[in-house]
Design a protein around this motif. Structure first.
Motif, PDB file in Angstrom:
ATOM      1  N   GLU A 141       0.828  -0.822  -0.080  1.00  0.00           N
ATOM      2  CA  GLU A 141      -0.296   0.502   0.018  1.00  0.00           C
ATOM      3  C   GLU A 141       0.869   1.200  -0.013  1.00  0.00           C
ATOM      4  O   GLU A 141       0.585   2.020  -0.849  1.00  0.00           O
ATOM      5  CB  GLU A 141      -1.032  -0.195   1.293  1.00  0.00           C
ATOM      6  N   ALA A 142       2.408   1.458   0.517  1.00  0.00           N
ATOM      7  CA  ALA A 142       3.152   2.338   1.135  1.00  0.00           C
ATOM      8  C   ALA A 142       3.591   2.788  -0.085  1.00  0.00           C
ATOM      9  O   ALA A 142       3.178   3.725  -0.822  1.00  0.00           O
ATOM     10  CB  ALA A 142       3.876   2.154   2.150  1.00  0.00           C
ATOM     11  N   GLU A 143       3.729   1.471  -1.170  1.00  0.00           N
ATOM     12  CA  GLU A 143       4.647   1.632  -2.621  1.00  0.00           C
ATOM     13  C   GLU A 143       3.325   2.422  -3.555  1.00  0.00           C
ATOM     14  O   GLU A 143       3.624   3.117  -4.230  1.00  0.00           O
ATOM     15  CB  GLU A 143       4.796   0.858  -2.630  1.00  0.00           C
ATOM     16  N   LEU A 144       2.196   1.942  -3.652  1.00  0.00           N
ATOM     17  CA  LEU A 144       1.337   2.409  -4.149  1.00  0.00           C
ATOM     18  C   LEU A 144       0.496   3.815  -4.331  1.00  0.00           C
ATOM     19  O   LEU A 144       0.885   4.696  -4.886  1.00  0.00           O
ATOM     20  CB  LEU A 144      -0.048   1.562  -4.079  1.00  0.00           C
ATOM     21  N   THR A 145       0.675   4.154  -3.000  1.00  0.00           N
ATOM     22  CA  THR A 145       0.694   5.715  -2.470  1.00  0.00           C
ATOM     23  C   THR A 145       1.583   6.543  -2.790  1.00  0.00           C
ATOM     24  O   THR A 145       1.593   7.653  -3.584  1.00  0.00           O
ATOM     25  CB  THR A 145       0.243   5.682  -1.053  1.00  0.00           C
ATOM     26  N   GLN A 146       2.982   6.530  -2.526  1.00  0.00           N
ATOM     27  CA  GLN A 146       4.177   6.409  -3.042  1.00  0.00           C
ATOM     28  C   GLN A 146       4.256   6.626  -4.867  1.00  0.00           C
ATOM     29  O   GLN A 146       4.826   7.953  -5.048  1.00  0.00           O
ATOM     30  CB  GLN A 146       5.607   6.216  -2.756  1.00  0.00           C
ATOM     31  N   ARG A 147       3.610   5.678  -5.525  1.00  0.00           N
ATOM     32  CA  ARG A 147       3.881   6.306  -7.023  1.00  0.00           C
ATOM     33  C   ARG A 147       2.294   6.921  -7.442  1.00  0.00           C
ATOM     34  O   ARG A 147       2.478   7.666  -8.923  1.00  0.00           O
ATOM     35  CB  ARG A 147       3.251   4.517  -7.567  1.00  0.00           C
ATOM     36  N   VAL A 148       1.580   6.502  -6.276  1.00  0.00           N
ATOM     37  CA  VAL A 148       0.164   7.469  -7.446  1.00  0.00           C
ATOM     38  C   VAL A 148       0.899   8.898  -6.262  1.00  0.00           C
ATOM     39  O   VAL A 148       0.098  10.166  -7.941  1.00  0.00           O
ATOM     40  CB  VAL A 148      -0.434   7.421  -6.498  1.00  0.00           C
ATOM     41  N   ARG A 149       1.324   9.660  -5.430  1.00  0.00           N
ATOM     42  CA  ARG A 149       2.039  10.880  -5.310  1.00  0.00           C
ATOM     43  C   ARG A 149       2.621  11.205  -6.320  1.00  0.00           C
ATOM     44  O   ARG A 149       2.643  12.243  -7.054  1.00  0.00           O
ATOM     45  CB  ARG A 149       2.794  10.572  -4.060  1.00  0.00           C
ATOM     46  N   THR A 150       3.967  10.534  -6.595  1.00  0.00           N
ATOM     47  CA  THR A 150       4.519  10.425  -7.860  1.00  0.00           C
ATOM     48  C   THR A 150       4.059  11.238  -8.634  1.00  0.00           C
ATOM     49  O   THR A 150       4.733  11.795  -9.511  1.00  0.00           O
ATOM     50  CB  THR A 150       5.623   9.743  -8.224  1.00  0.00           C
ATOM     51  N   LYS A 151       2.958  10.960  -9.090  1.00  0.00           N
ATOM     52  CA  LYS A 151       2.361  10.143 -10.474  1.00  0.00           C
ATOM     53  C   LYS A 151       1.955  12.158 -10.556  1.00  0.00           C
ATOM     54  O   LYS A 151       1.318  12.674 -11.512  1.00  0.00           O
ATOM     55  CB  LYS A 151       1.416   8.977 -11.195  1.00  0.00           C
ATOM     56  N   LEU A 152       0.973  12.223  -9.337  1.00  0.00           N
ATOM     57  CA  LEU A 152       0.047  13.115  -9.397  1.00  0.00           C
ATOM     58  C   LEU A 152       0.585  14.759  -9.251  1.00  0.00           C
ATOM     59  O   LEU A 152       0.248  15.740  -9.607  1.00  0.00           O
ATOM     60  CB  LEU A 152      -0.950  13.614  -7.590  1.00  0.00           C
ATOM     61  N   LEU A 153       1.659  14.756  -8.916  1.00  0.00           N
ATOM     62  CA  LEU A 153       3.040  15.668  -7.849  1.00  0.00           C
ATOM     63  C   LEU A 153       3.637  16.173  -8.902  1.00  0.00           C
ATOM     64  O   LEU A 153       4.508  16.955  -9.266  1.00  0.00           O
ATOM     65  CB  LEU A 153       3.207  16.157  -6.636  1.00  0.00           C
ATOM     66  N   VAL A 154       5.012  15.151  -9.766  1.00  0.00           N
ATOM     67  CA  VAL A 154       5.968  15.030 -10.310  1.00  0.00           C
ATOM     68  C   VAL A 154       5.298  15.153 -11.661  1.00  0.00           C
ATOM     69  O   VAL A 154       4.933  14.114 -11.797  1.00  0.00           O
ATOM     70  CB  VAL A 154       6.724  13.818  -9.841  1.00  0.00           C
ATOM     71  N   PRO A 155       6.574  16.138 -12.353  1.00  0.00           N
ATOM     72  CA  PRO A 155       5.972  16.912 -13.959  1.00  0.00           C
ATOM     73  C   PRO A 155       7.379  15.699 -14.079  1.00  0.00           C
ATOM     74  O   PRO A 155       8.192  15.050 -13.701  1.00  0.00           O
ATOM     75  CB  PRO A 155       6.555  17.929 -13.632  1.00  0.00           C
ATOM     76  N   ARG A 156       6.505  15.097 -15.715  1.00  0.00           N
ATOM     77  CA  ARG A 156       7.033  14.084 -16.446  1.00  0.00           C
ATOM     78  C   ARG A 156       6.585  14.431 -17.629  1.00  0.00           C
ATOM     79  O   ARG A 156       6.806  15.492 -18.320  1.00  0.00           O
ATOM     80  CB  ARG A 156       6.587  12.567 -16.379  1.00  0.00           C
ATOM     81  N   GLU A 157       8.733  14.401 -18.470  1.00  0.00           N
ATOM     82  CA  GLU A 157       8.777  15.127 -19.244  1.00  0.00           C
ATOM     83  C   GLU A 157       8.555  16.187 -20.464  1.00  0.00           C
ATOM     84  O   GLU A 157       7.663  16.235 -20.811  1.00  0.00           O
ATOM     85  CB  GLU A 157       8.518  13.832 -20.024  1.00  0.00           C
ATOM     86  N   ARG A 158       8.302  16.967 -18.758  1.00  0.00           N
ATOM     87  CA  ARG A 158       7.146  17.977 -19.679  1.00  0.00           C
ATOM     88  C   ARG A 158       6.849  18.671 -19.333  1.00  0.00           C
ATOM     89  O   ARG A 158       6.813  19.755 -20.001  1.00  0.00           O
ATOM     90  CB  ARG A 158       8.444  18.522 -20.590  1.00  0.00           C
TER      91      ARG A 158
END
Lengths: 287, 907
Positions: free
Chosen positions: A108-125
Motif C-alpha cells: 500500500e505504501a508503494e502504491l501511495t508513493q507512486r500515486v503521489r509521484t504521478k500526481l505531483l511530479v512533472p514528467r518529461e516536460r
C-alpha cells in the motif's frame, strides 16, 4: 482587491451562471475550507479560469468544478506546506482497497508513493497530473482511478497481468465444457470456427464475454461497468452464450462433417505437443 | 468519442458515477485492452475486499458461498494450523441500524452453535470482530450440501434416511440447549466424507418459545421448508425444525420433484412415508414428541427385513429404488478387517526392531511418527473403506482403488520390516501421500476395472518406485499379466503399465523415455475415457518438458488441459500435484509471484507444499513471512521426522536465510549453526546440503559483522561443494563481496572473476547469475577507481541479465545504475542520463525497494542537473528521492545529502 471570476472571464458570455449572486462568496468559502494552506482568492480564480478554458463542454455551474477541491489542487501545485497531507487525507482513502488488488506487486505504501509521484511530479516536460483534475467527479474517485491505472501499468511492466488474462478464444473452452470437448475433437477447425463466430458478435457482446471469462468479473461489477442492472447483464450474457454455442456448432458441422466412428481417431491426433518420433517410440515400448 | 481515442482517468471516474456513456465506447473497449482493463478494474467492488489475514490469524483461501449478509470462506487458521470455514459479515453492506442487527444475529448464531457439541452439528471455534468485520470461525466440512443429493448425487435411499436420522439427533442436541434452528433445509446441511449430515448455518436460530416478531427479528425462514406455524408468525417450538427436516428428506427422496408437504409421500416406502407424515403434520403438537423420537422412528423404518423394498413405489416412476437388504453376501462387509493381516502388534514389534538398526530409525520421534502414521492409516481403513465401498458400490473404480491402497500399505509395511537408509528417508513421503480420499475421487473415472491381482501388482510397483527401488519395480511391471486380459480391458492395463514405466524412467533420469511412456499412457487414457489417467499422463508430460531444457511452453499446454480436466472432475491429490507442477513452470519463467499465488491457491498443508513456500517468499522479498513459513516447516518436519533428519537441516537453512534477510542476524546465526550441525551428524562424508547451509551461515555472520567467521564458513562451504555444483560460484561471489567490505577491492575482484568463470561453467554463458556476478565485479573495479573497466563489466552483466530475464526484470536496475555512475565519474552526464532513468523506472516496479530507488533517483537528478540544467525537473526527482529515502528509514547520509540539495535549490 480580489479579482472576480466574472472579470477574469469577461469574454465568456456563454457562462451565464458567472453573473449569479454568491459566486464570489462560494469561492471565499472554498478557500476558507483549508485556511492553513494559505491559498489566495486570486490563485483560486486563476485556477478556475484555467479549468474552465480547458472544459468542453463548458461547465454548467460553479459546483460542477468542485471549487473546494480545486483549492487543494492549487495548494499542491504551489508546494504549500501541509498541502500533500491535506490531499491524502481527502482523496487517498480508496488506495488501500486498490493496493489489495495488486497485492504481491506492490505494498500500500508503494502504491501511495507512486500515486503521489504521478500526481505531483512533472514528467518529461508535462505538467503534474493533478493539474488535469477538472472536477467532473470527486477528487477521491478520480485519484482511485489514477491508482488503478498505476497498478495496471506496474502489472503490465511486470508482464504478469498480460499472461494471466488469456485471449478469449483460448479461455472460453476452459470455462465451458461444451466448447472444451468441441475443441478436443476438432482442434484446428474449432479454433478457426470459434474465432470467426466471436468476430461476428457485436462489440458489446464480445466485451461482456471478455469481462466475465477473461477478467473474471461478477455480475455486479459488470453492471457498474455498463451502467445497467445486474439482471440486464445476466440476460445479455445468457443470450450471447446461446448465440455463440449455436453458431460454433453450425460452423463445425459445416467445416468438418466427421462421423461418430471417426471421433476416436481424431482424439488420438489432438495432442500435438509431443513429436511423432516420441509417440512412435513410446508406443513401441509399451507394446 | 472517437473509436481510436483512449479513456482518460476523468472519463473512467465519470462513467462509474453513472455519467453519460460516450458513443462508440463498446467499440473502443473491444479493440483497446488497456482501456478495458482500466474500466474493469476500477469497476470492481472494493467494498467486497476483506483483508487476506482476518484477525491476524485466519488466512483466507477461497470463497465457499455468498449470501445477503456476507460470505463464507475457506481459511487456514495459522495459530492452530487447521482449515476452518469463516463466516464474515460485510459491514459495508448495511446501514448503521441494519449493521447492528446483523451483528447481533451473527453473534447469536455463534453463541447458539458454540453451546452444542454433537457429531452432526458443525462446530464453532471462534467469533470476533476486527476492522469492522464480524466473523465466526467454524469447522470446515469438506464436501457438498444435501442439496447436491437432490441435484442427482444421492446415495441409496436407506443411507439417505439413516443420514437424516443422524441430522435429527444433531438437532435434538440443539433442542436440549433450548436452541431452535428455524431454517432447516438441504442447503444448510453439509455432507462430510463419511456420508454423515452436519447441520450448519444457525443464522436464524433462536431460543424456543417466542415468535419471530416477538423477538424483533422479523419473519424469516425459507419458503417451501417453513412450518405452518412459522409462516403464520406463531410461537415456534422444537417441532418446527422437525417439519423442515422432514420436508428436506422428502425433497431428497423424490429428487426435488415434490412441491407440497404430502406430495411425494405416496411414492415412498410405506413405513418411511408414515414417519414423515407425522413429522409434517400441520399442528406442531401432532408431530413426533421430540427430535430424538423422530430419529428413532426413521431408523426403525429402514431397519432391514429380508427381501423388502424401501422405495418400491418409486421404481415404476423411474426416480429411484433400491433393495434394502439383498440376499447376496455384502462384498464390502469384510473389507474393514483386511488390514489386520498387514498391521498388527507382531508386525509393529518387528518394525520397531528393524528401525533400531538405523541412525534415523533410532530417533524416537521418527519411530513414533512412522508407527503413528501406520496406525492412523489402518484406523482410517477400518472405518472408511467399508463405507466407501458401499457408498460407491456402483463404481468399480472405487473398489479397485481401495485394493490398490491396501497393496500399497502392505508394501510399505514389508519395506519397513527390513529397511535401508534410503528407504527410511523416502518412507515418510510415501506414507504422506496414502489417503483414502483419493479413492472417493475416482468414483467418476471412466476406466474399466482390472483384475485384482494386476491392480495389486501395479500398486506395489508404484510404491517401490516411490521408495527408489527401481529394479524391483521394473521387475514387477515386466511380469506378465495374471490372466489373459479381455480386449476391452487392455487399454486400461496399458495405461497403468505405461504410467508405471514412465515414473520409473523419470526417477532414473531417462527423460526422453519417460516422455514416451507418458504419451502412450495419455493415448490409452483418451481411449478409455479415464480422466484420472489423462491428468496423471499430462502432469508427467509437463514435468518432463520442464526437465528437458525448461520447456515451459509445452508444460503450460499440458497443465492447461489438466486444469480443465480437474475442473470437470475434481481430485484433491492430483490438484496438488498439478499445482506443484505449475509452481515449477512459474519459477522457471522467473515469475515467483505467480508461483506463490499458485501454491497458495491449492490451500494444501502437505509437507511438499510447505517446503516450496519459504524459498519463493524469500525470492519475493517477503522476508518476515518467509521466516514464519520456514519456521513452521521446520516444526512440522521435526514432529514428523525427528530433529536429526537432513530434511530438517534443509528447512533450518531456509529459516536462517529468511532471518538474515529480515535483519535478525543473531537468530539467523544460531539456526544456521544448527542446520550445519544436523548435516555434519547425518553422514560421515559431507553432504551437499552441508555446503549450502554453510553458505547461509556465512551470509548471516557477515551481515552480523563477524567477517572473519563468515569468511571461514564460506571457505568451508567451498571445500565441501564440488566445483560443478551450482552453489559453488555463488559462494565464491559472496566471498568476493566480503573482501570488498573489508577494503580488499583487489581480492574481491579476484574472487568475483573466479565466480564469473565458475558460474559460466555451471549455469551457461548468459545465465542471470553470471550477470549478477558481473555486477559485483563491476563494483570491485569501481572501488579501485577503474571506471572504464567497471563500466565494461556492468555493460556485459546487463547484456546477460537482459537476455536471461528480459529487459523489464528489476535486477537490471543495479547494473544500469552501475553503468550510469561510472559515466558520471567520467563526467559523461549526457550518456549517464538514459541508464539512470531506466534504472529508476525498473526499480519503481519493485515493492519495498525505497532505499535503492531513492539513491537511483538522486543520481538521476544530479545527471539531469549537470546534463540539461533543468533544475525544476531535477528538483522534482530529488523530492521523490527524499520521500523514498524517508520511507526506507535507512541511509541517513544519502537522505541528508538529498535534503541539502533541495535547500540549495529552492523552487
Amino acid at each position: 482587491m480580489n479579482t472576480s471570476l466574472r472579470t477574469a472571464l469577461a469574454h465568456r458570455e456563454d457562462l451565464a451562471w458567472l453573473d449569479a449572486q454568491g459566486v464570489e462568496r462560494q469561492l471565499d468559502q472554498a478557500v476558507t475550507r483549508w485556511p492553513s494552506l494559505g491559498v489566495s482568492h486570486d490563485a483560486l480564480v486563476r485556477r478556475l479560469v484555467d479549468v474552465i478554458e480547458r472544459c468542453t463542454p463548458a461547465p454548467e455551474s460553479l459546483e460542477a468544478l468542485r471549487p473546494a477541491e480545486q483549492v487543494l489542487v492549487v495548494a499542491c501545485l504551489q508546494e504549500r506546506p501541509g498541502a500533500i497531507e491535506a490531499l491524502e487525507a481527502t482523496a487517498f482513502g480508496g488506495l488501500r482497497a486498490v493496493a489489495r488488488r495488486f497485492k504481491g506487486l506492490m505494498t500500500e505504501a508503494e502504491l501511495t508513493q507512486r500515486v503521489r509521484t504521478k500526481l505531483l511530479v512533472p514528467r518529461e516536460r508535462t505538467e503534474p497530473q493533478l493539474a488535469t483534475f477538472m472536477g467532473a467527479t470527486s477528487l477521491a474517485r478520480w485519484v482511485r482511478v489514477v491508482a488503478v491505472r498505476v497498478g495496471l501499468d506496474a502489472a503490465r511492466a511486470d508482464g504478469r497481468r498480460g499472461a494471466r488474462e488469456r485471449a478469449l478464444p483460448s479461455a472460453l473452452p476452459q470455462r465451458d465444457p461444451e466448447f472444451y470437448w468441441m475443441r478436443q475433437l476438432y482442434t484446428d477447425d474449432f479454433e478457426r470456427v470459434l474465432g470467426a463466430c466471436l468476430d461476428a458478435l457485436s462489440s458489446r457482446d464480445r466485451n461482456l464475454l471478455r469481462a466475465q471469462v477473461t477478467h473474471g468479473m461478477t455480475l455486479d461489477d459488470m453492471a457498474r461497468m455498463w451502467g445497467v442492472h445486474r439482471a440486464t447483464i445476466a440476460r445479455w450474457l445468457r443470450a450471447t452464450r446461446l448465440e455463440l454455442v449455436a453458431a460454433v456448432r453450425t460452423g463445425l458441422r459445416a467445416e468438418t462433417g466427421l462421423s461418430e466412428s471417426e471421433v476416436d481417431s481424431v482424439i488420438a491426433l489432438i495432442h500435438s505437443a509431443v513429436s511423432e518420433g516420441v509417440i512412435a517410440r513410446g508406443l513401441a515400448k509399451t507394446s | 468519442m472517437d473509436t481510436s481515442e483512449c479513456l482518460t482517468d476523468q472519463q473512467v471516474a465519470q462513467l462509474l458515477e453513472g455519467g453519460e456513456r460516450p458513443a462508440h465506447l463498446d467499440a473502443h473497449l473491444d479493440r483497446c485492452e488497456a482501456c478495458f482493463a482500466l474500466l474493469a478494474e476500477a469497476a470492481r467492488e472494493d467494498a467486497c475486499a476483506v483483508e487476506d489475514l482476518v484477525a491476524g490469524r485466519y488466512r483466507l483461501l477461497d470463497t465457499l458461498g455468498q449470501g445477503g449478509m456476507g460470505r463464507v470462506l475457506r481459511a487456514h487458521d495459522t495459530v492452530l494450523d487447521r482449515e476452518v470455514a469463516l463466516k464474515i459479515l460485510r459491514s459495508e453492506a448495511f446501514g448503521a441500524e441494519g449493521l447492528e442487527n446483523a451483528r447481533a444475529r451473527l453473534r447469536e448464531e455463534a453463541r447458539c452453535m458454540a453451546g452444542i457439541s454433537h457429531p452432526n452439528i458443525v462446530h464453532v471455534y471462534d467469533v470476533g470482530e476486527t476492522d469492522g468485520t464480524v466473523y465466526i470461525a467454524m469447522e470446515y466440512v469438506r464436501g457438498a450440501s444435501v442439496q447436491s443429493w437432490i441435484d442427482g448425487d444421492a446415495p441409496e435411499p436407506t443411507a439417505v434416511v439413516l443420514a437424516f436420522a443422524g441430522a435429527a439427533r444433531g438437532l435434538a442436541a440443539a433442542h436440549a440447549h433450548a436452541v431452535i434452528h428455524r431454517d432447516v433445509k438441504p442447503s444448510n446441511m453439509l455432507v462430510d466424507d463419511t456420508g454423515s449430515i452436519r447441520v450448519s448455518d444457525f443464522g436464524l436460530a433462536r431460543s424456543s418459545g417466542a415468535s419471530d416478531q416477538e423477538r424483533g427479528f422479523g419473519r424469516s425462514g425459507t419458503p417451501g421448508f417453513m412450518a405452518p406455524e412459522q409462516t403464520a408468525g406463531d410461537a415456534l417450538c422444537e417441532a418446527t425444525d422437525q417439519y423442515g427436516l422432514a420436508r428436506s428428506l422428502v425433497a431428497v427422496l423424490t429428487r426435488g420433484r415434490s412441491t407440497g408437504a404430502a406430495e411425494g409421500l405416496d411414492h415412498l416406502d410405506r413405513r418411511v412415508a408414515g414417519v414423515l407424515r407425522i413429522a409434517l403434520a400441520g399442528d406442531p403438537r401432532a408431530r413426533h414428541v421430540s427430535m430424538t423420537a423422530f430419529a428413532e422412528a426413521l431408523e426403525r423404518a429402514v431397519r432391514p427385513r429380508r427381501g423388502r423394498w424401501v422405495a418400491a413405489g418409486l421404481l415404476g416412476a423411474g426416480l429411484l429404488g433400491a433393495l434394502v437388504s439383498a440376499p447376496e453376501p455384502d462384498p464390502c462387509a469384510t473389507m474393514g478387517s483386511a488390514i489386520d493381516e498387514h498391521w498388527n502388534e507382531a508386525v509393529a514389534r518387528s518394525i520397531r526392531g528393524a528401525l533400531s538398526q538405523h541412525t534415523i530409525g533410532r530417533d524416537p520421534t521418527f519411530a513414533a511418527s512412522v508407527e503413528r502414521t501406520l496406525n492412523t492409516h489402518a484406523r482410517d481403513w477400518t472405518e472408511y473403506a467399508p463405507a466407501l465401498c458401499r457408498k460407491h458400490a456402483q463404481h468399480p473404480a472405487v473398489t479397485r482403488c481401495l485394493h490398490e491402497k491396501l497393496a500399497a500399505y502392505a508394501v510399505v509395511v514389508e519395506t519397513l520390516s527390513a529397511p535401508t537408509d534410503a528407504d527410511l528417508q523416502a518412507v515418510p513421503r510415501t506414507l504422506s501421500t496414502w489417503s483414502l480420499h483419493a479413492c472417493r475421487d475416482r468414483a467418476d473415472d471412466g476406466a474399466p476395472p482390472l483384475p485384482r491381482a494386476d491392480v495389486e501388482r501395479l500398486a506395489r510397483a508404484e510404491v517401490l518406485t516411490d521408495l527408489g527401488r527401481l529394479d524391483a519395480a521394473t521387475a514387477l511391471l515386466d511380469a506378465p499379466s495374471s490372466i489373459d486380459l479381455a480386449p476391452s480391458v487392455r487399454p486400461a492395463y496399458g495405461l497403468r503399465l505405461a504410467l508405471g514405466k514412465a515414473t520409473i524412467a523419470a526417477a532414473d533420469d531417462r527423460v526422453d523415455d519417460a516422455r514416451g511412456f507418458f504419451f502412450a499412457a495419455l493415448l490409452d487414457a483418451l481411449r478409455i475415457g479415464s480422466v484420472a489417467g489423462q491428468v496423471d499422463a499430462r502432469i508427467g508430460l509437463a514435468s518432463m518438458a520442464l526437465r528437458s531444457g525448461g520447456d515451459t511452453h509445452s508444460a503450460r499446454a499440458e497443465l492447461d488441459q489438466v486444469t480443465a480436466l480437474l475442473e470437470r472432475v475434481p481430485d484433491e491429490q492430483r490438484n496438488e500435484e498439478a499445482a506443484l507442477a505449475w509452481v515449477d513452470v512459474h519459477e522457471l519463467d522467473n515469475d515467483p509471484q505467480r508461483a506463490l499465488d499458485t501454491l497458495d491457491a491449492t490451500a494444501s498443508n502437505s509437507l511438499a507444499h510447505r517446503a516450496a513456500r519459504p524459498g519463493l517468499l524469500l525470492v519475493l522479498g517477503r522476508y518476515s513471512e518467509a521466516v514464519v513459513a520456514a519456521q513452521g516447516l521446520t516444526d512440522a518436519l521435526e514432529a514428523e521426522l525427528g530433529p536429526r533428519h537432513p530434511r530438517v537441516g534443509d528447512a533450518k537453512a531456509q529459516w536462517a536465510a529468511a532471518l538474515t534477510h529480515s535483519g535478525r542476524f543473531d537468530e539467523a546465526v544460531r539456526i544456521a549453526r544448527e542446520a550445519v550441525a544436523i548435516y555434519d551428524a547425518a553422514s560421515e562424508s559431507p553432504l551437499h546440503g552441508s555446503g549450502w547451509s554453510l553458505d547461509v551461515l556465512g551470509m548471516a555472520l557477515w551481515r552480523r559483522g563477524d567477517d572473519d567467521e563468515a569468511k571461514e564458513a564460506f571457505e568451508r562451504a567451498l571445500s565441501i561443494l564440488p566445483k560443478r555444483d551450482p552453489s559453488y560460484g555463488i559462494v565464491l561471489d559472496n566471498l568476493g563481496t566480503l573482501r570488498l567490505r573489508a577494503g580488499d577491492a583487489s581480492g574481491a575482484e579476484q574472487a568475483h572473476r573466479a565466480a564469473v568463470e565458475t558460474l559460466r561453467a555451471t549455469h551457461g554463458e548468459d545465465h542471470h547469475e553470471v550477470g549478477l556476478a558481473h555486477a559485483n565485479l563491476g563494483e570491485a573495479l569501481y572501488q579501485q577507481g577503474r571506471f572504464d573497466e567497471a563500466e565494461r563489466a556492468f555493460v556485459d552483466g546487463h547484456r546477460m541479465l537482459e537476455r536471461a530475464l528480459g529487459p523489464e526484470h528489476p535486477d537490471n536496475a543495479s547494473l544500469l545504475f552501475g553503468i550510469g555512475k561510472c559515466r558520471m565519474k567520467r563526467e559523461r552526464f549526457d550518456d549517464a542520463l538514459a541508464p539512470l532513468h531506466r534504472a529508476t523506472v525498473l526499480r519503481e516496479a519493485v515493492p519495498d525497494a525505497h532505499d535503492f530507488l531513492g539513491i537511483v533517483r538522486y543520481a538521476e537528478a544530479i545527471a539531469v542537473e549537470r546534463a540539461t540544467g533543468d533544475i525544476p525537473r531535477a528538483r522534482a526527482l530529488v523530492r521523490a528521492a527524499v520521500a523514498d529515502l524517508e520511507a526506507a528509514h535507512r541511509l541517513p547520509d544519502d537522505l541528508a545529502r538529498a535534503r541539502a540539495w533541495l535547500e540549495a535549490h529552492p523552487p
